[in-house]
Write a protein that holds these residues in place. Structure first.
Motif, PDB file in Angstrom:
ATOM      1  N   TYR A 114       0.205   1.025  14.729  1.00  0.00           N
ATOM      2  CA  TYR A 114      -0.776   2.094  14.949  1.00  0.00           C
ATOM      3  C   TYR A 114      -0.881   3.061  13.778  1.00  0.00           C
ATOM      4  O   TYR A 114      -1.744   3.936  13.788  1.00  0.00           O
ATOM      5  CB  TYR A 114      -0.431   2.846  16.239  1.00  0.00           C
ATOM      6  CG  TYR A 114      -0.525   1.971  17.453  1.00  0.00           C
ATOM      7  CD1 TYR A 114      -1.763   1.565  17.950  1.00  0.00           C
ATOM      8  CD2 TYR A 114       0.617   1.506  18.090  1.00  0.00           C
ATOM      9  CE1 TYR A 114      -1.859   0.734  19.046  1.00  0.00           C
ATOM     10  CE2 TYR A 114       0.535   0.672  19.199  1.00  0.00           C
ATOM     11  CZ  TYR A 114      -0.705   0.282  19.663  1.00  0.00           C
ATOM     12  OH  TYR A 114      -0.794  -0.549  20.747  1.00  0.00           O
ATOM     13  N   GLY A 115      -0.026   2.867  12.775  1.00  0.00           N
ATOM     14  CA  GLY A 115      -0.090   3.758  11.622  1.00  0.00           C
ATOM     15  C   GLY A 115      -0.715   3.134  10.405  1.00  0.00           C
ATOM     16  O   GLY A 115      -0.716   3.732   9.329  1.00  0.00           O
ATOM     17  N   ARG A 116      -1.283   1.931  10.560  1.00  0.00           N
ATOM     18  CA  ARG A 116      -1.814   1.212   9.403  1.00  0.00           C
ATOM     19  C   ARG A 116      -2.827   2.037   8.621  1.00  0.00           C
ATOM     20  O   ARG A 116      -2.757   2.121   7.383  1.00  0.00           O
ATOM     21  CB  ARG A 116      -2.445  -0.110   9.855  1.00  0.00           C
ATOM     22  CG  ARG A 116      -3.180  -0.851   8.747  1.00  0.00           C
ATOM     23  CD  ARG A 116      -3.678  -2.191   9.212  1.00  0.00           C
ATOM     24  NE  ARG A 116      -2.580  -3.105   9.471  1.00  0.00           N
ATOM     25  CZ  ARG A 116      -1.973  -3.831   8.523  1.00  0.00           C
ATOM     26  NH1 ARG A 116      -2.359  -3.710   7.258  1.00  0.00           N
ATOM     27  NH2 ARG A 116      -1.005  -4.643   8.833  1.00  0.00           N
ATOM     28  N   ASP A 117      -3.772   2.632   9.279  1.00  0.00           N
ATOM     29  CA  ASP A 117      -4.809   3.392   8.577  1.00  0.00           C
ATOM     30  C   ASP A 117      -4.565   4.903   8.660  1.00  0.00           C
ATOM     31  O   ASP A 117      -5.447   5.692   8.304  1.00  0.00           O
ATOM     32  CB  ASP A 117      -6.182   3.055   9.165  1.00  0.00           C
ATOM     33  CG  ASP A 117      -6.518   1.582   9.015  1.00  0.00           C
ATOM     34  OD1 ASP A 117      -6.231   1.027   7.939  1.00  0.00           O
ATOM     35  OD2 ASP A 117      -7.048   0.985   9.980  1.00  0.00           O
ATOM     36  N   ARG A 118      -3.381   5.300   9.120  1.00  0.00           N
ATOM     37  CA  ARG A 118      -3.075   6.713   9.298  1.00  0.00           C
ATOM     38  C   ARG A 118      -1.907   7.171   8.416  1.00  0.00           C
ATOM     39  O   ARG A 118      -1.602   8.359   8.380  1.00  0.00           O
ATOM     40  CB  ARG A 118      -2.738   6.999  10.763  1.00  0.00           C
ATOM     41  CG  ARG A 118      -3.877   6.698  11.732  1.00  0.00           C
ATOM     42  CD  ARG A 118      -3.432   6.871  13.167  1.00  0.00           C
ATOM     43  NE  ARG A 118      -4.516   6.668  14.120  1.00  0.00           N
ATOM     44  CZ  ARG A 118      -4.886   5.481  14.586  1.00  0.00           C
ATOM     45  NH1 ARG A 118      -4.234   4.387  14.184  1.00  0.00           N
ATOM     46  NH2 ARG A 118      -5.885   5.368  15.433  1.00  0.00           N
ATOM     47  N   MET A 119      -1.258   6.237   7.750  1.00  0.00           N
ATOM     48  CA  MET A 119      -0.104   6.566   6.927  1.00  0.00           C
ATOM     49  C   MET A 119      -0.363   6.137   5.488  1.00  0.00           C
ATOM     50  O   MET A 119      -1.194   5.259   5.219  1.00  0.00           O
ATOM     51  CB  MET A 119       1.150   5.839   7.457  1.00  0.00           C
ATOM     52  CG  MET A 119       1.505   6.152   8.906  1.00  0.00           C
ATOM     53  SD  MET A 119       2.817   5.083   9.555  1.00  0.00           S
ATOM     54  CE  MET A 119       4.207   5.651   8.578  1.00  0.00           C
ATOM     55  N   ARG A 120       0.366   6.752   4.575  1.00  0.00           N
ATOM     56  CA  ARG A 120       0.287   6.318   3.191  1.00  0.00           C
ATOM     57  C   ARG A 120       0.864   4.905   3.076  1.00  0.00           C
ATOM     58  O   ARG A 120       1.764   4.536   3.821  1.00  0.00           O
ATOM     59  CB  ARG A 120       1.052   7.273   2.298  1.00  0.00           C
ATOM     60  CG  ARG A 120       0.404   8.657   2.214  1.00  0.00           C
ATOM     61  CD  ARG A 120       1.135   9.550   1.247  1.00  0.00           C
ATOM     62  NE  ARG A 120       0.482  10.850   1.138  1.00  0.00           N
ATOM     63  CZ  ARG A 120       0.898  11.828   0.330  1.00  0.00           C
ATOM     64  NH1 ARG A 120       1.992  11.639  -0.415  1.00  0.00           N
ATOM     65  NH2 ARG A 120       0.233  12.969   0.293  1.00  0.00           N
ATOM     66  N   PRO A 121       0.364   4.106   2.120  1.00  0.00           N
ATOM     67  CA  PRO A 121       0.807   2.708   2.035  1.00  0.00           C
ATOM     68  C   PRO A 121       2.319   2.545   1.929  1.00  0.00           C
ATOM     69  O   PRO A 121       2.889   1.666   2.579  1.00  0.00           O
ATOM     70  CB  PRO A 121       0.098   2.196   0.775  1.00  0.00           C
ATOM     71  CG  PRO A 121      -1.143   3.028   0.694  1.00  0.00           C
ATOM     72  CD  PRO A 121      -0.734   4.395   1.176  1.00  0.00           C
ATOM     73  N   LEU A 122       2.973   3.390   1.123  1.00  0.00           N
ATOM     74  CA  LEU A 122       4.421   3.255   0.977  1.00  0.00           C
ATOM     75  C   LEU A 122       5.131   3.560   2.283  1.00  0.00           C
ATOM     76  O   LEU A 122       6.051   2.819   2.691  1.00  0.00           O
ATOM     77  CB  LEU A 122       4.926   4.188  -0.125  1.00  0.00           C
ATOM     78  CG  LEU A 122       6.449   4.189  -0.341  1.00  0.00           C
ATOM     79  CD1 LEU A 122       6.939   2.792  -0.715  1.00  0.00           C
ATOM     80  CD2 LEU A 122       6.835   5.202  -1.418  1.00  0.00           C
ATOM     81  N   ALA A 123       4.726   4.627   2.956  1.00  0.00           N
ATOM     82  CA  ALA A 123       5.350   4.978   4.236  1.00  0.00           C
ATOM     83  C   ALA A 123       5.115   3.883   5.272  1.00  0.00           C
ATOM     84  O   ALA A 123       6.010   3.554   6.061  1.00  0.00           O
ATOM     85  CB  ALA A 123       4.806   6.312   4.733  1.00  0.00           C
ATOM     86  N   HIS A 124       3.908   3.328   5.243  1.00  0.00           N
ATOM     87  CA  HIS A 124       3.598   2.249   6.200  1.00  0.00           C
ATOM     88  C   HIS A 124       4.473   1.032   5.938  1.00  0.00           C
ATOM     89  O   HIS A 124       4.998   0.405   6.877  1.00  0.00           O
ATOM     90  CB  HIS A 124       2.120   1.883   6.091  1.00  0.00           C
ATOM     91  CG  HIS A 124       1.680   0.900   7.114  1.00  0.00           C
ATOM     92  ND1 HIS A 124       1.287  -0.386   6.788  1.00  0.00           N
ATOM     93  CD2 HIS A 124       1.587   0.988   8.467  1.00  0.00           C
ATOM     94  CE1 HIS A 124       0.959  -1.032   7.878  1.00  0.00           C
ATOM     95  NE2 HIS A 124       1.130  -0.231   8.925  1.00  0.00           N
ATOM     96  N   TRP A 125       4.659   0.685   4.664  1.00  0.00           N
ATOM     97  CA  TRP A 125       5.525  -0.453   4.344  1.00  0.00           C
ATOM     98  C   TRP A 125       6.973  -0.178   4.754  1.00  0.00           C
ATOM     99  O   TRP A 125       7.661  -1.082   5.240  1.00  0.00           O
ATOM    100  CB  TRP A 125       5.454  -0.745   2.848  1.00  0.00           C
ATOM    101  CG  TRP A 125       6.466  -1.780   2.432  1.00  0.00           C
ATOM    102  CD1 TRP A 125       6.468  -3.100   2.756  1.00  0.00           C
ATOM    103  CD2 TRP A 125       7.626  -1.557   1.635  1.00  0.00           C
ATOM    104  NE1 TRP A 125       7.563  -3.731   2.211  1.00  0.00           N
ATOM    105  CE2 TRP A 125       8.292  -2.813   1.516  1.00  0.00           C
ATOM    106  CE3 TRP A 125       8.164  -0.448   1.002  1.00  0.00           C
ATOM    107  CZ2 TRP A 125       9.461  -2.958   0.792  1.00  0.00           C
ATOM    108  CZ3 TRP A 125       9.333  -0.589   0.270  1.00  0.00           C
ATOM    109  CH2 TRP A 125       9.980  -1.826   0.174  1.00  0.00           C
TER     110      TRP A 125
END
Length: 429
Positions: A114-125
């Protein structure tokens, strides 16, 4: 069927399916984290598409594994109450911490999805990394309980003064680290080769686009690394068994008589009645060397074990041979793939012989995983707790096992069907 045989069948059937779900639940998050890293580094959209598909597969596997694991937890209390009464306080910390790892994994799966488009790419990874780490931690921690059953550290204190036994005793077992590493690597190898087989089959049917070639490359990288490492951890595991469970080693190798320069058997059909092994290839002295580091070392045979304490010898020996054979098969196919890729990487997707080998190797990891479990558990029989509690003494005295066996049989069959149907619906975006 006696209630003991019914309980054994139900537990074995449940674990057979749960190990498949659990292995995928450990391996898929690692693939997801690797794919996310490659997308961060290259910004290649194919890696992002792979991550989207594999994240949905990871979520499905987590949900199925949660249900199957809950069933196993119920069965421990329902089928083996005497074992839980004696050892619950000892193995409990392992199950408790595994539960913490499980819930941590659930939290980060939610954040990832649920955070794919809501988080920065590094944080999401990093949430994917957390899912992979917590999945591996679950495998490590729950193995501590089984390792204690194989080598029950502190059993004398537990039987006489249980209040004096440290709650962390289960994690001081020398059996645990190598068993945990070996079984976790088996999950990575099984998942890597299974996923590779899926994509190789697609390439054989004409779907050899760059996305699927990258998926095959990532899955094979994990599968090969795990498969090449497992012979070393397997050797260490065998040395631990030789030190703490020599009877099991004798059953694995169908060694009826104690001897020096004990041979390693390749294949063979053991006959417990005549105490002979038919159709085996012997490598003189190799078992002594692998078990104790010297070709002239003495290896204990089954002649020093009371006949009523022998495990099911044909089952243990043949399962051990299957485990080793499947493991070596993965190594050979993996090396063939690496050779083709190193010499002519552009030919991987067009080399039909290689693709057929990859399809054939897809189930080898799970064959090795299941066979290794049979060796570990059937080789311990007739003991539930090694040299401390017989399986016959651990089982529930209650009758009426029919409904329980039928119910859990239907449950795990339904979970397997649901998993197959759900995974078949996944498509690359």
């Amino acid at each position: 069927m006696s209630h003991l045989d019914a309980a054994r069948f139900q537990m074995a059937y449940s674990l057979f399916f749960h190990m498949i779900f659990a292995a995928l639940g450990v391996g898929m998050p690692a693939l997801l984290a690797a794919t996310g890293y490659l997308h961060l580094r290259t910004r290649d959209r194919d890696y992002d598409r792979l991550a989207r598909t594999w994240s949905r597969a990871t979520a499905v596997l987590f949900a199925i594994g949660a249900v199957s694991g809950t069933g196993i937890a119920f069965e421990l209390g329902l089928l083996w109450p005497e074992f839980m009464h004696l050892a619950g306080s000892t193995v409990g910390p392992a199950f408790t911490l595994e539960g913490y790892a499980f819930f941590t994994e659930a939290i980060f799966i939610g954040l990832y999805l649920y955070g794919r488009d809501r988080m920065r790419p590094l944080a999401h990874w990093l949430t994917a990394v957390a899912v992979a780490v917590s999945g591996a931690a679950s495998s490590f921690l729950v193995t501590a309980a089984n390792a204690w059953m194989q080598n029950p550290i502190g059993i004398a204190t537990l039987l006489t003064r249980p209040e004096a036994l440290s709650p962390w005793t289960v994690f001081t077992n020398p059996h645990w680290p190598i068993m945990a590493i070996h079984s976790t690597l088996a999950c990575y190898a099984a998942t890597g080769f299974a996923v590779s087989g899926v994509y190789a089959w697609g390439m054989l049917r004409g779907r050899a686009d760059p996305l699927r070639q990258k998926a095959l490359q990532i899955a094979m990288a994990m599968g090969i690394l795990a498969a090449l490492t497992m012979p070393f951890t397997g050797d260490l595991s065998a040395k631990v068994v030789a030190r703490h469970q020599p009877e099991k080693l004798a059953a694995m190798e169908a060694l009826f008589a104690t001897r020096t320069r004990a041979p390693l058997l390749i294949g063979g059909l053991p006959d417990p009645e005549t105490r002979t092994v038919c159709c085996a290839l012997e490598v003189p002295g190799l078992l002594s060397f692998l078990a104790h580091g010297r070709v002239d070392a003495e290896v204990m045979g089954l002649d020093r074990v009371p006949r009523e304490e022998w495990p099911n010898l044909p089952l243990v020996h043949l399962s051990f041979q299957l485990m080793v054979g499947a493991g070596m098969g993965m190594v050979l196919v993996g090396l063939y793939y690496a050779c083709v890729r190193w010499r002519r990487p552009e030919q991987v997707a067009r080399n039909r012989r290689l693709l057929w080998f990859l399809v054939g190797a897809a189930p080898l990891g799970y064959l090795a995983l299941e066979a290794g479990w049979i060796v570990s558990e059937a080789g311990r029989q007739p003991w539930t707790i090694w040299k401390a509690m017989l399986t016959a003494d651990a089982v529930t005295p209650s009758g009426g096992m029919g409904p329980s066996v039928a119910g859990f049989t239907v449950l795990y069959a339904a979970l397997a069907v649901a998993l197959i149907l759900l995974l078949r619906r996944l498509r690359h975006e």
